[in-house]
Design a protein around this motif. Structure first.
Motif, PDB file in Angstrom:
ATOM      1  N   SER A  26       0.829  -1.209   0.000  1.00 36.73           N
ATOM      2  CA  SER A  26       0.000   0.000   0.000  1.00 36.73           C
ATOM      3  C   SER A  26       0.857   1.250   0.000  1.00 36.73           C
ATOM      4  CB  SER A  26      -0.931   0.016   1.210  1.00 36.73           C
ATOM      5  OG  SER A  26      -1.793  -1.092   1.180  1.00 36.73           O
ATOM      6  N   ALA A  27       1.903   1.248   0.803  1.00 32.60           N
ATOM      7  CA  ALA A  27       2.804   2.407   0.841  1.00 32.60           C
ATOM      8  C   ALA A  27       3.477   2.598  -0.506  1.00 32.60           C
ATOM      9  CB  ALA A  27       3.846   2.234   1.937  1.00 32.60           C
ATOM     10  N   SER A  28       3.797   1.510  -1.186  1.00 31.84           N
ATOM     11  CA  SER A  28       4.474   1.639  -2.478  1.00 31.84           C
ATOM     12  C   SER A  28       3.567   2.266  -3.529  1.00 31.84           C
ATOM     13  CB  SER A  28       5.004   0.285  -2.955  1.00 31.84           C
ATOM     14  OG  SER A  28       3.950  -0.562  -3.352  1.00 31.84           O
ATOM     15  N   LEU A  29       2.255   2.197  -3.337  1.00 32.21           N
ATOM     16  CA  LEU A  29       1.333   2.829  -4.284  1.00 32.21           C
ATOM     17  C   LEU A  29       1.409   4.350  -4.214  1.00 32.21           C
ATOM     18  CD1 LEU A  29      -1.772   0.519  -3.895  1.00 32.21           C
ATOM     19  CD2 LEU A  29      -0.102   0.546  -5.758  1.00 32.21           C
ATOM     20  N   ILE A  30       1.922   4.881  -3.118  1.00 30.03           N
ATOM     21  CA  ILE A  30       2.077   6.327  -2.970  1.00 30.03           C
ATOM     22  C   ILE A  30       3.343   6.808  -3.675  1.00 30.03           C
ATOM     23  CG2 ILE A  30       2.343   8.194  -1.279  1.00 30.03           C
ATOM     24  CD1 ILE A  30       0.804   6.412   0.705  1.00 30.03           C
ATOM     25  N   VAL A  31       4.320   5.941  -3.771  1.00 27.34           N
ATOM     26  CA  VAL A  31       5.598   6.280  -4.402  1.00 27.34           C
ATOM     27  C   VAL A  31       5.367   6.532  -5.893  1.00 27.34           C
ATOM     28  CG1 VAL A  31       7.907   5.386  -4.942  1.00 27.34           C
ATOM     29  CG2 VAL A  31       6.877   4.912  -2.725  1.00 27.34           C
ATOM     30  N   PRO A  32       6.059   7.519  -6.490  1.00 24.00           N
ATOM     31  CA  PRO A  32       5.922   7.742  -7.931  1.00 24.00           C
ATOM     32  C   PRO A  32       6.190   6.459  -8.719  1.00 24.00           C
ATOM     33  CG  PRO A  32       7.150   9.535  -6.930  1.00 24.00           C
ATOM     34  CD  PRO A  32       6.956   8.508  -5.867  1.00 24.00           C
ATOM     35  N   LEU A  33       5.469   6.286  -9.784  1.00 23.68           N
ATOM     36  CA  LEU A  33       5.481   5.041 -10.554  1.00 23.68           C
ATOM     37  C   LEU A  33       6.879   4.610 -10.977  1.00 23.68           C
ATOM     38  CD1 LEU A  33       3.763   2.823 -11.824  1.00 23.68           C
ATOM     39  CD2 LEU A  33       3.541   4.260 -13.844  1.00 23.68           C
ATOM     40  N   ALA A  34       7.716   5.546 -11.366  1.00 25.12           N
ATOM     41  CA  ALA A  34       9.053   5.199 -11.834  1.00 25.12           C
ATOM     42  C   ALA A  34       9.914   4.561 -10.745  1.00 25.12           C
ATOM     43  CB  ALA A  34       9.759   6.440 -12.379  1.00 25.12           C
ATOM     44  N   GLN A  35       9.632   4.859  -9.483  1.00 27.86           N
ATOM     45  CA  GLN A  35      10.429   4.350  -8.367  1.00 27.86           C
ATOM     46  C   GLN A  35       9.720   3.264  -7.568  1.00 27.86           C
ATOM     47  OE1 GLN A  35      10.936   7.910  -6.130  1.00 27.86           O
ATOM     48  NE2 GLN A  35      12.466   8.767  -7.501  1.00 27.86           N
ATOM     49  N   ARG A  36       8.494   2.967  -7.914  1.00 26.07           N
ATOM     50  CA  ARG A  36       7.638   2.091  -7.103  1.00 26.07           C
ATOM     51  C   ARG A  36       8.217   0.700  -6.874  1.00 26.07           C
ATOM     52  NH1 ARG A  36       1.811   2.584  -8.999  1.00 26.07           N
ATOM     53  NH2 ARG A  36       2.209   4.618  -8.084  1.00 26.07           N
ATOM     54  N   ALA A  37       8.592   0.009  -7.925  1.00 20.11           N
ATOM     55  CA  ALA A  37       9.088  -1.369  -7.787  1.00 20.11           C
ATOM     56  C   ALA A  37      10.371  -1.415  -6.962  1.00 20.11           C
ATOM     57  CB  ALA A  37       9.316  -1.981  -9.161  1.00 20.11           C
ATOM     58  N   GLU A  38      11.239  -0.452  -7.205  1.00 18.11           N
ATOM     59  CA  GLU A  38      12.509  -0.413  -6.472  1.00 18.11           C
ATOM     60  C   GLU A  38      12.279  -0.218  -4.969  1.00 18.11           C
ATOM     61  OE1 GLU A  38      16.528   2.340  -6.292  1.00 18.11           O
ATOM     62  OE2 GLU A  38      15.109   2.626  -7.929  1.00 18.11           O
ATOM     63  N   TRP A  39      11.393   0.693  -4.625  1.00 19.13           N
ATOM     64  CA  TRP A  39      11.132   0.943  -3.199  1.00 19.13           C
ATOM     65  C   TRP A  39      10.401  -0.232  -2.550  1.00 19.13           C
ATOM     66  CZ3 TRP A  39      13.051   4.087   0.300  1.00 19.13           C
ATOM     67  CH2 TRP A  39      13.813   5.157  -0.162  1.00 19.13           C
ATOM     68  N   ARG A  40       9.487  -0.853  -3.280  1.00 22.42           N
ATOM     69  CA  ARG A  40       8.793  -2.025  -2.720  1.00 22.42           C
ATOM     70  C   ARG A  40       9.799  -3.119  -2.415  1.00 22.42           C
ATOM     71  NH1 ARG A  40       4.441  -4.248  -6.436  1.00 22.42           N
ATOM     72  NH2 ARG A  40       3.371  -2.360  -5.800  1.00 22.42           N
ATOM     73  N   GLN A  41      10.726  -3.380  -3.320  1.00 20.06           N
ATOM     74  CA  GLN A  41      11.757  -4.393  -3.087  1.00 20.06           C
ATOM     75  C   GLN A  41      12.649  -4.005  -1.912  1.00 20.06           C
ATOM     76  OE1 GLN A  41      13.696  -4.685  -6.872  1.00 20.06           O
ATOM     77  NE2 GLN A  41      12.361  -6.342  -7.564  1.00 20.06           N
ATOM     78  N   GLU A  42      12.987  -2.731  -1.828  1.00 21.60           N
ATOM     79  CA  GLU A  42      13.831  -2.255  -0.726  1.00 21.60           C
ATOM     80  C   GLU A  42      13.154  -2.493   0.620  1.00 21.60           C
ATOM     81  OE1 GLU A  42      17.010  -0.350   1.239  1.00 21.60           O
ATOM     82  OE2 GLU A  42      16.876  -0.943  -0.864  1.00 21.60           O
ATOM     83  N   TRP A  43      11.884  -2.109   0.722  1.00 24.96           N
ATOM     84  CA  TRP A  43      11.165  -2.290   1.987  1.00 24.96           C
ATOM     85  C   TRP A  43      10.973  -3.759   2.331  1.00 24.96           C
ATOM     86  CZ3 TRP A  43       7.318   1.836   0.027  1.00 24.96           C
ATOM     87  CH2 TRP A  43       7.778   3.106   0.361  1.00 24.96           C
ATOM     88  N   MET A  44      10.667  -4.581   1.339  1.00 23.44           N
ATOM     89  CA  MET A  44      10.499  -6.020   1.587  1.00 23.44           C
ATOM     90  C   MET A  44      11.816  -6.628   2.075  1.00 23.44           C
ATOM     91  SD  MET A  44       7.347  -6.957   0.887  1.00 23.44           S
ATOM     92  CE  MET A  44       5.939  -6.548  -0.121  1.00 23.44           C
ATOM     93  N   GLY A  45      12.921  -6.215   1.467  1.00 22.85           N
ATOM     94  CA  GLY A  45      14.229  -6.707   1.897  1.00 22.85           C
ATOM     95  C   GLY A  45      14.566  -6.280   3.316  1.00 22.85           C
ATOM     96  N   GLU A  46      14.276  -5.021   3.634  1.00 19.52           N
ATOM     97  CA  GLU A  46      14.539  -4.542   4.994  1.00 19.52           C
ATOM     98  C   GLU A  46      13.667  -5.266   6.012  1.00 19.52           C
ATOM     99  OE1 GLU A  46      14.164  -0.297   5.146  1.00 19.52           O
ATOM    100  OE2 GLU A  46      15.822   0.018   3.763  1.00 19.52           O
ATOM    101  N   LEU A  47      12.411  -5.514   5.646  1.00 19.93           N
ATOM    102  CA  LEU A  47      11.523  -6.260   6.548  1.00 19.93           C
ATOM    103  C   LEU A  47      12.062  -7.664   6.774  1.00 19.93           C
ATOM    104  CD1 LEU A  47       8.867  -6.449   8.154  1.00 19.93           C
ATOM    105  CD2 LEU A  47       7.755  -7.167   6.029  1.00 19.93           C
ATOM    106  N   TRP A  48      12.526  -8.325   5.720  1.00 26.26           N
ATOM    107  CA  TRP A  48      13.070  -9.673   5.859  1.00 26.26           C
ATOM    108  C   TRP A  48      14.293  -9.664   6.784  1.00 26.26           C
ATOM    109  CZ3 TRP A  48      17.673 -12.159   4.891  1.00 26.26           C
ATOM    110  CH2 TRP A  48      17.628 -13.553   4.938  1.00 26.26           C
ATOM    111  N   HIS A  49      15.202  -8.708   6.579  1.00 24.58           N
ATOM    112  CA  HIS A  49      16.403  -8.628   7.418  1.00 24.58           C
ATOM    113  C   HIS A  49      16.038  -8.319   8.871  1.00 24.58           C
ATOM    114  CE1 HIS A  49      19.640  -9.233   4.612  1.00 24.58           C
ATOM    115  NE2 HIS A  49      19.013  -8.459   3.735  1.00 24.58           N
TER     116      HIS A  49
END
Length: 105
Positions: free
Chosen positions: A19-42
């Protein structure tokens, strides 16, 4: 074995990040979603190694997920500040007039 409630909480955390990634501009959305998922996993792996209480860990991880909304809003604000709507850069005089009418309305 995982408890069913932890699966529900994990799903909620992933939903918060998506949901938070939907707020991020489209060009950066996938990158930020992956970043947050990775940080959550760590973060989850580091808490698992400390043998902390499950609910305390899940609460802290959920706080992290909610914090991603602040990051997303900041990214959206930076993107909108960087976007300039000038006729010389973004199209014709007709588009400039449309923007001017929108501002005056």
């Amino acid at each position: 074995m995982k408890r069913p409630t932890s699966s529900v909480v994990h799903g909620m955390q992933y939903a918060l990040l998506r949901s938070a990634s939907l707020i991020v501009p489209l060009a950066q959305r996938a990158e930020w979603r992956q970043e947050w998922m990775g940080e959550l996993w760590h973060a989850r792996q580091s808490y698992v190694s400390t043998n902390s209480s499950s609910w305390i860990v899940e609460r802290e991880l959920t706080k992290f997920c909610i914090g991603s909304f602040q990051d997303a809003a900041c990214l959206r604000k930076q993107d909108s500040a960087a976007t300039t709507h000038s006729a010389s850069i973004h199209g014709s005089a007709r588009q400039c007039i449309i923007w001017l009418c929108a501002v005056l309305a």
